[in-house]
Motif scaffolding. Structure first.
Motif, short mmCIF file in Angstrom:
data_model
loop_
_atom_site.label_atom_id
_atom_site.label_comp_id
_atom_site.label_asym_id
_atom_site.label_seq_id
_atom_site.Cartn_x
_atom_site.Cartn_y
_atom_site.Cartn_z
N THR A 53 0.81 -1.22 0.00
CA THR A 53 0.00 0.00 0.00
C THR A 53 0.85 1.27 0.00
OG1 THR A 53 -0.20 -0.26 2.40
CG2 THR A 53 -2.03 -1.05 1.07
N LYS A 54 2.03 1.19 0.58
CA LYS A 54 2.90 2.37 0.64
C LYS A 54 3.33 2.81 -0.76
CE LYS A 54 6.38 3.95 3.94
NZ LYS A 54 7.32 3.49 4.99
N PHE A 55 3.39 1.85 -1.69
CA PHE A 55 3.85 2.16 -3.05
C PHE A 55 2.80 2.90 -3.87
CE2 PHE A 55 7.10 -1.59 -3.24
CZ PHE A 55 7.83 -0.97 -2.23
N TYR A 56 1.57 2.98 -3.36
CA TYR A 56 0.53 3.72 -4.07
C TYR A 56 0.93 5.19 -4.21
CZ TYR A 56 -4.20 5.47 -5.17
OH TYR A 56 -5.29 6.07 -5.76
N GLN A 57 1.79 5.66 -3.30
CA GLN A 57 2.22 7.05 -3.37
C GLN A 57 3.04 7.33 -4.62
OE1 GLN A 57 5.34 9.55 -1.20
NE2 GLN A 57 3.71 9.48 0.33
N TYR A 58 3.71 6.29 -5.17
CA TYR A 58 4.54 6.51 -6.36
C TYR A 58 3.71 6.96 -7.56
CZ TYR A 58 7.88 3.72 -3.63
OH TYR A 58 8.72 3.24 -2.64
N LEU A 59 2.53 6.39 -7.69
CA LEU A 59 1.69 6.83 -8.82
C LEU A 59 0.99 8.14 -8.50
CD1 LEU A 59 -1.69 6.01 -8.61
CD2 LEU A 59 -0.65 3.77 -8.50
N LEU A 60 0.68 8.37 -7.22
CA LEU A 60 0.07 9.65 -6.84
C LEU A 60 1.06 10.80 -7.07
CD1 LEU A 60 -1.86 8.79 -3.54
CD2 LEU A 60 -2.79 9.06 -5.84
N ALA A 61 2.36 10.55 -6.89
CA ALA A 61 3.36 11.58 -7.13
C ALA A 61 3.36 12.00 -8.59
CB ALA A 61 4.75 11.07 -6.72
N VAL A 63 0.73 11.69 -10.69
CA VAL A 63 -0.55 12.37 -10.93
C VAL A 63 -0.49 13.81 -10.42
CG1 VAL A 63 -3.02 12.37 -10.44
CG2 VAL A 63 -1.84 10.20 -10.85
N PHE A 64 0.10 14.00 -9.24
CA PHE A 64 0.21 15.34 -8.66
C PHE A 64 1.08 16.24 -9.53
CE2 PHE A 64 2.72 18.21 -5.91
CZ PHE A 64 1.70 19.05 -5.48
N ALA A 65 2.22 15.72 -10.00
CA ALA A 65 3.13 16.52 -10.82
C ALA A 65 2.46 16.93 -12.13
CB ALA A 65 4.41 15.74 -11.09
N VAL A 66 1.75 15.99 -12.78
CA VAL A 66 1.06 16.30 -14.02
C VAL A 66 -0.02 17.35 -13.79
CG1 VAL A 66 -0.54 15.34 -15.75
CG2 VAL A 66 1.54 14.08 -15.14
N LYS A 67 -0.75 17.22 -12.69
CA LYS A 67 -1.78 18.21 -12.35
C LYS A 67 -1.16 19.59 -12.15
CE LYS A 67 -5.25 19.07 -8.66
NZ LYS A 67 -4.63 20.26 -8.05
N GLU A 68 -0.03 19.63 -11.45
CA GLU A 68 0.65 20.89 -11.17
C GLU A 68 1.11 21.56 -12.46
OE1 GLU A 68 3.51 21.83 -7.52
OE2 GLU A 68 4.58 20.78 -9.11
N ILE A 69 1.63 20.77 -13.39
CA ILE A 69 2.12 21.31 -14.66
C ILE A 69 0.95 21.80 -15.52
CG2 ILE A 69 3.22 20.66 -16.85
CD1 ILE A 69 4.93 18.70 -15.01
N PHE A 327 -3.27 17.72 -1.61
CA PHE A 327 -3.71 16.84 -2.69
C PHE A 327 -4.08 15.46 -2.15
CE2 PHE A 327 -2.18 13.47 -5.63
CZ PHE A 327 -3.11 13.62 -6.66
N LEU A 328 -3.28 14.93 -1.23
CA LEU A 328 -3.57 13.60 -0.67
C LEU A 328 -4.88 13.60 0.11
CD1 LEU A 328 -0.08 12.36 0.64
CD2 LEU A 328 -1.23 11.79 -1.50
N GLN A 329 -5.22 14.72 0.69
CA GLN A 329 -6.44 14.78 1.50
C GLN A 329 -7.72 14.67 0.67
OE1 GLN A 329 -5.90 18.40 3.72
NE2 GLN A 329 -4.32 17.53 5.06
N ILE A 330 -7.62 14.89 -0.65
CA ILE A 330 -8.83 14.77 -1.49
C ILE A 330 -9.01 13.36 -2.05
CG2 ILE A 330 -8.61 17.19 -2.17
CD1 ILE A 330 -7.79 16.13 -4.98
N ILE A 331 -8.02 12.49 -1.80
CA ILE A 331 -8.09 11.14 -2.36
C ILE A 331 -9.23 10.37 -1.70
CG2 ILE A 331 -6.85 8.98 -2.78
CD1 ILE A 331 -5.69 11.39 -4.25
N PHE A 381 1.23 3.63 4.66
CA PHE A 381 1.15 4.79 3.78
C PHE A 381 1.67 6.01 4.52
CE2 PHE A 381 -0.83 8.36 1.56
CZ PHE A 381 -0.60 8.02 0.24
N GLU A 382 2.40 6.87 3.79
CA GLU A 382 2.94 8.09 4.40
C GLU A 382 2.32 9.32 3.76
OE1 GLU A 382 7.11 8.52 5.11
OE2 GLU A 382 7.43 6.35 5.12
N MET A 383 2.02 10.31 4.58
CA MET A 383 1.47 11.57 4.07
C MET A 383 2.56 12.49 3.53
SD MET A 383 -1.80 11.51 4.21
CE MET A 383 -2.31 13.23 4.11
#
Length: 447
Positions: A53-61, A63-69, A327-331, A381-383
């Motif tokens: 479950t901790k590795f789910y952050q790798y794909l969220l990173a 998604v977040f970067a693409v959203k930011e760009i 961003f993580l808080q809206i997941i 999972f880490e925030m």
């Protein structure tokens, strides 16, 4: 020409865009027995997947970067970045399939044919392990598509010639070994135990570390090899064989254990230690390389981890991009259309079921869908953004900035329509990365 993929990868996440960044992750895995060649392999799969479950952050990173760009008018104006994320299940055959799928039209498997002008793949991020990264690189090198390895990568002789478009986001592993040897020397820990994965990477580790230890007058009490993950029945047999050698850990006078291994192997080590609680290893200092973020498989979340309390771990450098925790808080389970990972992640992180039809026993709990990620234990999972996630984030930013440099260069040279820029080729992105940017830690930012 085949229009549909007859054997699609079950777990993926796709967001359309003018330019696509691919990612291959090792988030979910299936355990299955060795093929008997008497029945279809898919029939031998254990139906319930397990995940890290901790590795789910790798794909969220990503998604977040693409959203930011996409929300930044100063980077690639009038151009939308998209992404295509696929899971490889820690299997080489699925890694090759995932890589070829990224090169194909979405929802079709047509390698070497460009049937969809909307899917212009300009870079791929992956993988977490050396074996996965090199498998991806063998294919992408043919197409001159830049690849960013965000996890461990053991030194490979002739890497630059074999994989010219591979960028390693983590510093050379040898520097970690040197740092740990200096640490051992500083605390005068001169009698240690070595534990390494039983693979080519483990062999390379020992070849590098043993001379360093000898030069610093540090001796090893034993060398124990951890079995690498394979088929379920073979893994169990290896575990029983490894357990016979477990007495070396208990009986050794060494108080420090230096451990090398990649995620699947370290999960096996954790499994073994949990199964041998009757032979405790109290008072030992564990030192591990940055491969291990002390994550657990979902099936291990209730296991005793007391053995590793006080462990010393090197970590990959990280920063906290502004807005990431917000961003993580809206997941939520319904946060994004097409996220094929969220159901397994949510159910295993919160120990509940999203689908009522899956409830078979009275004690099973139904998810409300409003659970909060900040309440998940850190081992699951880490925030805060981890080092490997930060590498993913930086890789996306580097690709965006390289693409933007091409965009600006063309706009200065002559008037052009945005539609012309959308035909940018992946090899042009490599050129921009090589001449315009230097990929160094702390020097890449989406802003």
């Amino acid at each position: 020409m085949v229009q549909d993929d007859p054997h699609p990868i079950s777990h993926g996440f796709y967001q359309p865009g003018n330019l696509i960044i691919g990612e291959i992750v090792s988030h979910i895995l299936f355990l299955h027995d060795s093929p008997s060649f008497l029945e279809q392999p898919k029939e031998m799969l254990i139906k319930e997947p397990t995940s890290v479950t901790k590795f789910y952050q790798y794909l969220l990173a990503l998604v977040f970067a693409v959203k930011e760009i996409n929300e930044n008018p100063n980077i690639l104006p009038n151009v939308t970045l998209g992404f295509h994320i696929l899971n490889c299940y820690y299997l080489l055959k699925t890694t090759y399939k995932a890589t070829l799928s990224l090169l194909s039209t979405h929802q079709s498997f047509t390698p070497n044919f460009r049937c969809d002008t909307q899917k212009n793949l300009i870079a791929v991020i992956g993988g977490l392990m050396t074996e996965i990264s090199t498998s991806i690189a063998r294919i992408l090198a043919i197409y001159k598509i830049p690849q960013f390895s965000f996890g461990s990568f053991s030194p490979v002789q002739g890497r630059k010639m074999l994989f010219p478009s591979l960028y390693q986001m983590v510093p050379n592993e040898v520097y970690q070994y040197m740092g740990i040897v200096h640490l051992l020397h500083h605390f005068r820990w001169t009698w240690i135990g070595l534990i390494a994965v039983d693979s080519d990477n483990g062999d390379r580790f020992l070849q590098e570390v043993l001379p360093l230890l000898s030069q610093n007058k540090i001796c090893h009490s034993f060398i124990l090899r951890i079995p690498k993950r394979t088929y379920k029945d073979e893994t169990l047999a290896l575990l029983f064989r490894f357990q016979e050698q477990y007495s070396q850990l208990v009986e050794s006078k060494a108080n420090v254990y230096f451990v090398y291994g990649e995620p699947p192997t370290l999960h096996i080590l954790s499994m073994l230690l949990s199964a041998s609680e009757d032979l405790p290893l109290g008072g030992k200092v564990w030192i591990v390389t940055s491969h291990w973020e002390f994550e657990s498989l979902s099936i291990q979340k209730s296991w005793n981890t007391e053995t590793f309390h006080g462990a010393i771990s090197l970590t990959v450098h990280s920063n906290q991009p502004p807005g990431f925790q917000t961003f993580l808080q809206i997941i939520r389970p319904s946060w994004a259309k097409g996220d094929g990972f969220i159901q397994e992640f949510w159910e295993e992180a919160f120990n509940c079921l999203l689908n009522m039809s899956h409830v078979q026993e009275e004690h099973e709990r139904i998810c409300t869908g409003e659970e909060k990620l900040e309440n998940v234990p850190g081992i699951l999972f880490e925030m805060s953004m981890t080092g490997h996630s930060y590498n993913v984030y930086n890789a996306v930013c580097a690709v965006a900035q390289a693409s933007h440099a091409i965009y600006v260069s063309r706009s200065i040279q002559r008037r052009f329509r945005v539609g012309e820029f959308l035909n940018v080729q992946s090899w042009q992105v490599i050129t921009a990365l090589q001449y315009k940017f230097h990929l160094k830690e702390n020097h890449t930012s989406c802003n």
